[in-house]
Design a protein around this motif. Structure first.
Motif, PDB file in Angstrom:
ATOM      1  N   PHE A   1       0.838  -1.197   0.000  1.00 42.08           N
ATOM      2  CA  PHE A   1       0.000   0.000   0.000  1.00 42.08           C
ATOM      3  C   PHE A   1       0.876   1.251   0.000  1.00 42.08           C
ATOM      4  N   ILE A   2       0.585   2.189  -0.932  1.00 40.96           N
ATOM      5  CA  ILE A   2       1.374   3.405  -1.077  1.00 40.96           C
ATOM      6  C   ILE A   2       0.444   4.615  -0.943  1.00 40.96           C
ATOM      7  N   HIS A   3       0.650   5.412   0.087  1.00 38.33           N
ATOM      8  CA  HIS A   3      -0.244   6.533   0.374  1.00 38.33           C
ATOM      9  C   HIS A   3       0.073   7.740  -0.506  1.00 38.33           C
ATOM     10  N   GLY A   4      -0.727   8.780  -0.359  1.00 36.17           N
ATOM     11  CA  GLY A   4      -0.567   9.982  -1.157  1.00 36.17           C
ATOM     12  C   GLY A   4       0.390  10.990  -0.535  1.00 36.17           C
ATOM     13  N   TRP A   5       0.713  12.034  -1.312  1.00 33.81           N
ATOM     14  CA  TRP A   5       1.626  13.069  -0.859  1.00 33.81           C
ATOM     15  C   TRP A   5       1.023  13.826   0.322  1.00 33.81           C
ATOM     16  N   THR A   6       1.836  14.115   1.328  1.00 24.20           N
ATOM     17  CA  THR A   6       1.480  14.742   2.605  1.00 24.20           C
ATOM     18  C   THR A   6       0.628  13.829   3.481  1.00 24.20           C
ATOM     19  N   GLY A   7       0.414  12.600   3.078  1.00 23.58           N
ATOM     20  CA  GLY A   7      -0.322  11.642   3.898  1.00 23.58           C
ATOM     21  C   GLY A   7       0.620  10.801   4.737  1.00 23.58           C
ATOM     22  N   SER A   8       0.166   9.623   5.125  1.00 23.07           N
ATOM     23  CA  SER A   8       1.000   8.709   5.894  1.00 23.07           C
ATOM     24  C   SER A   8       0.442   7.304   5.741  1.00 23.07           C
ATOM     25  N   ARG A   9       1.174   6.332   6.244  1.00 21.60           N
ATOM     26  CA  ARG A   9       0.714   4.949   6.158  1.00 21.60           C
ATOM     27  C   ARG A   9      -0.583   4.741   6.927  1.00 21.60           C
ATOM     28  N   GLN A  10      -0.883   5.618   7.894  1.00 21.44           N
ATOM     29  CA  GLN A  10      -2.131   5.478   8.637  1.00 21.44           C
ATOM     30  C   GLN A  10      -3.346   5.641   7.724  1.00 21.44           C
ATOM     31  N   ASP A  11      -3.181   6.378   6.617  1.00 14.71           N
ATOM     32  CA  ASP A  11      -4.277   6.558   5.670  1.00 14.71           C
ATOM     33  C   ASP A  11      -4.702   5.237   5.029  1.00 14.71           C
ATOM     34  N   MET A  12      -3.791   4.273   5.017  1.00 18.41           N
ATOM     35  CA  MET A  12      -4.053   3.005   4.347  1.00 18.41           C
ATOM     36  C   MET A  12      -4.519   1.911   5.309  1.00 18.41           C
ATOM     37  N   ALA A  13      -4.736   2.254   6.582  1.00 18.31           N
ATOM     38  CA  ALA A  13      -5.084   1.240   7.576  1.00 18.31           C
ATOM     39  C   ALA A  13      -6.388   0.526   7.226  1.00 18.31           C
ATOM     40  N   GLY A  14      -7.421   1.287   6.847  1.00 20.83           N
ATOM     41  CA  GLY A  14      -8.698   0.670   6.501  1.00 20.83           C
ATOM     42  C   GLY A  14      -8.604  -0.240   5.292  1.00 20.83           C
ATOM     43  N   PRO A  15      -8.052   0.245   4.163  1.00 14.82           N
ATOM     44  CA  PRO A  15      -7.874  -0.633   3.008  1.00 14.82           C
ATOM     45  C   PRO A  15      -7.003  -1.854   3.311  1.00 14.82           C
ATOM     46  N   MET A  16      -5.984  -1.693   4.144  1.00 13.38           N
ATOM     47  CA  MET A  16      -5.153  -2.838   4.515  1.00 13.38           C
ATOM     48  C   MET A  16      -5.959  -3.902   5.248  1.00 13.38           C
ATOM     49  N   MET A  17      -6.837  -3.476   6.147  1.00 14.68           N
ATOM     50  CA  MET A  17      -7.655  -4.422   6.890  1.00 14.68           C
ATOM     51  C   MET A  17      -8.576  -5.185   5.948  1.00 14.68           C
ATOM     52  N   ALA A  18      -9.100  -4.493   4.945  1.00 13.49           N
ATOM     53  CA  ALA A  18      -9.956  -5.157   3.969  1.00 13.49           C
ATOM     54  C   ALA A  18      -9.172  -6.191   3.175  1.00 13.49           C
ATOM     55  N   ALA A  19      -7.934  -5.863   2.797  1.00 22.83           N
ATOM     56  CA  ALA A  19      -7.101  -6.797   2.050  1.00 22.83           C
ATOM     57  C   ALA A  19      -6.716  -7.996   2.905  1.00 22.83           C
ATOM     58  N   ALA A  20      -6.397  -7.750   4.171  1.00 20.02           N
ATOM     59  CA  ALA A  20      -6.041  -8.846   5.068  1.00 20.02           C
ATOM     60  C   ALA A  20      -7.222  -9.786   5.257  1.00 20.02           C
ATOM     61  N   ALA A  21      -8.422  -9.217   5.368  1.00 18.51           N
ATOM     62  CA  ALA A  21      -9.611 -10.049   5.516  1.00 18.51           C
ATOM     63  C   ALA A  21      -9.852 -10.907   4.272  1.00 18.51           C
ATOM     64  N   ALA A  22      -9.416 -10.405   3.117  1.00 15.21           N
ATOM     65  CA  ALA A  22      -9.580 -11.162   1.871  1.00 15.21           C
ATOM     66  C   ALA A  22      -8.539 -12.266   1.726  1.00 15.21           C
ATOM     67  N   GLY A  23      -7.484 -12.241   2.554  1.00 15.79           N
ATOM     68  CA  GLY A  23      -6.491 -13.302   2.510  1.00 15.79           C
ATOM     69  C   GLY A  23      -5.098 -12.877   2.127  1.00 15.79           C
ATOM     70  N   PHE A  24      -4.810 -11.571   2.157  1.00 14.40           N
ATOM     71  CA  PHE A  24      -3.499 -11.059   1.773  1.00 14.40           C
ATOM     72  C   PHE A  24      -2.655 -10.722   2.998  1.00 14.40           C
TER      73      PHE A  24
END
Length: 258
Positions: A34-57
């Motif tokens: 997961f690669i976040h946007g400019w001026t953002g942080s990895r915390q921005d990707m926490a929700g999408p990461m959880m969805a991917a982990a639930a899918a099996g990644f």
């Protein structure tokens, strides 16, 4: 979520987080970067990461160079350097225990969509998910991101681009995996020229899915928009993974007739 120690990007340690869901039980599992946007942080990707982990990644996100712990170096960050960040992060993901390095998904948002697209030419990527991906002129690769000319960038993005005039789009044109493009219905930053350029940029893709979150702005500032994107991404990744598993079973279930 756990910190990934020892990940080196441009000779500077960058903070990253790894995540595996309860469904990740096989000996070898696909990975998602997961690669976040400019001026953002990895915390921005926490929700999408959880969805991917639930899918099996098995998942990995990281703070782009020039953000969070390295924010004092932001003025020196170049586009080329940000691509180097992504390559190193992808290598860190592939090196995680039990991750199948030949089954990698890359998820990029806004600025993060640019290195995500180019990463497909550097490392084996099977699935590519881009949300409101940005475009940058090739001749600016070695300039500081902070010094880019806003007027020139806007003019570049308003004009329709293709594989012959933009290396990120050339990378898209060569990509043969599955693609998800997600746009915002009320994007205040990216003109329609960018979405038009990307939507015709994948002639060799195995599958192309295009979705628009109708009431969303560029940064998904609304909770409902964030939830919709998370659900959309999770469903797409889950479907892609299920299809891969079915294809893997076909030689067993349907052996060639003698």
């Amino acid at each position: 979520m756990k910190d990934v120690a020892g990940m080196q990007v441009e000779r500077v340690a960058i903070a990253g987080s790894g995540l595996q869901g309860t469904r990740v039980q096989q000996a070898r599992v696909p990975g998602a970067l997961f690669i976040h946007g400019w001026t953002g942080s990895r915390q921005d990707m926490a929700g999408p990461m959880m969805a991917a982990a639930a899918a099996g990644f098995a998942c990995l996100d990281y703070d782009l160079h020039g953000h969070r712990a390295t924010a004092d170096q932001r003025a020196q960050v170049t586009l080329r350097g940000s691509l180097a960040d992504a390559v190193d992060a992808c290598d860190s993901l592939a090196a995680m225990q039990n991750v199948d390095g030949d089954a990698i998904a890359v998820v990029g948002s806004s600025f993060g969509g640019w290195p995500a697209a180019l990463l497909t030419t550097q490392r084996p990527v099977r699935w590519l998910a881009l949300r409101v991906p940005a475009l940058y002129p090739d001749q600016w690769w070695d300039r500081s991101k902070e010094s880019l000319d806003d007027a020139g960038l806007a003019a570049y993005r308003h004009s329709r681009r293709d594989r012959d005039t933009d290396q990120a789009l050339a990378a898209c044109a060569a990509f043969e995996g599955e693609v998800l493009l997600v746009w915002s219905g009320h994007d205040e930053l990216l003109p329609e020229g960018v979405s038009g350029s990307f939507q015709v940029a994948f002639p060799r893709a195995q599958a192309l899915t295009v979705r628009k979150i109708r009431n969303a702005d560029h940064g998904l500032s609304g909770g409902r928009s964030r939830s919709e994107y998370r659900s959309l991404l999770g469903a797409w990744l889950g479907s892609a993974l299920a299809a891969r598993r079915r294809r893997g079973l076909l030689p067993v279930l349907e052996p060639d007739a003698e």
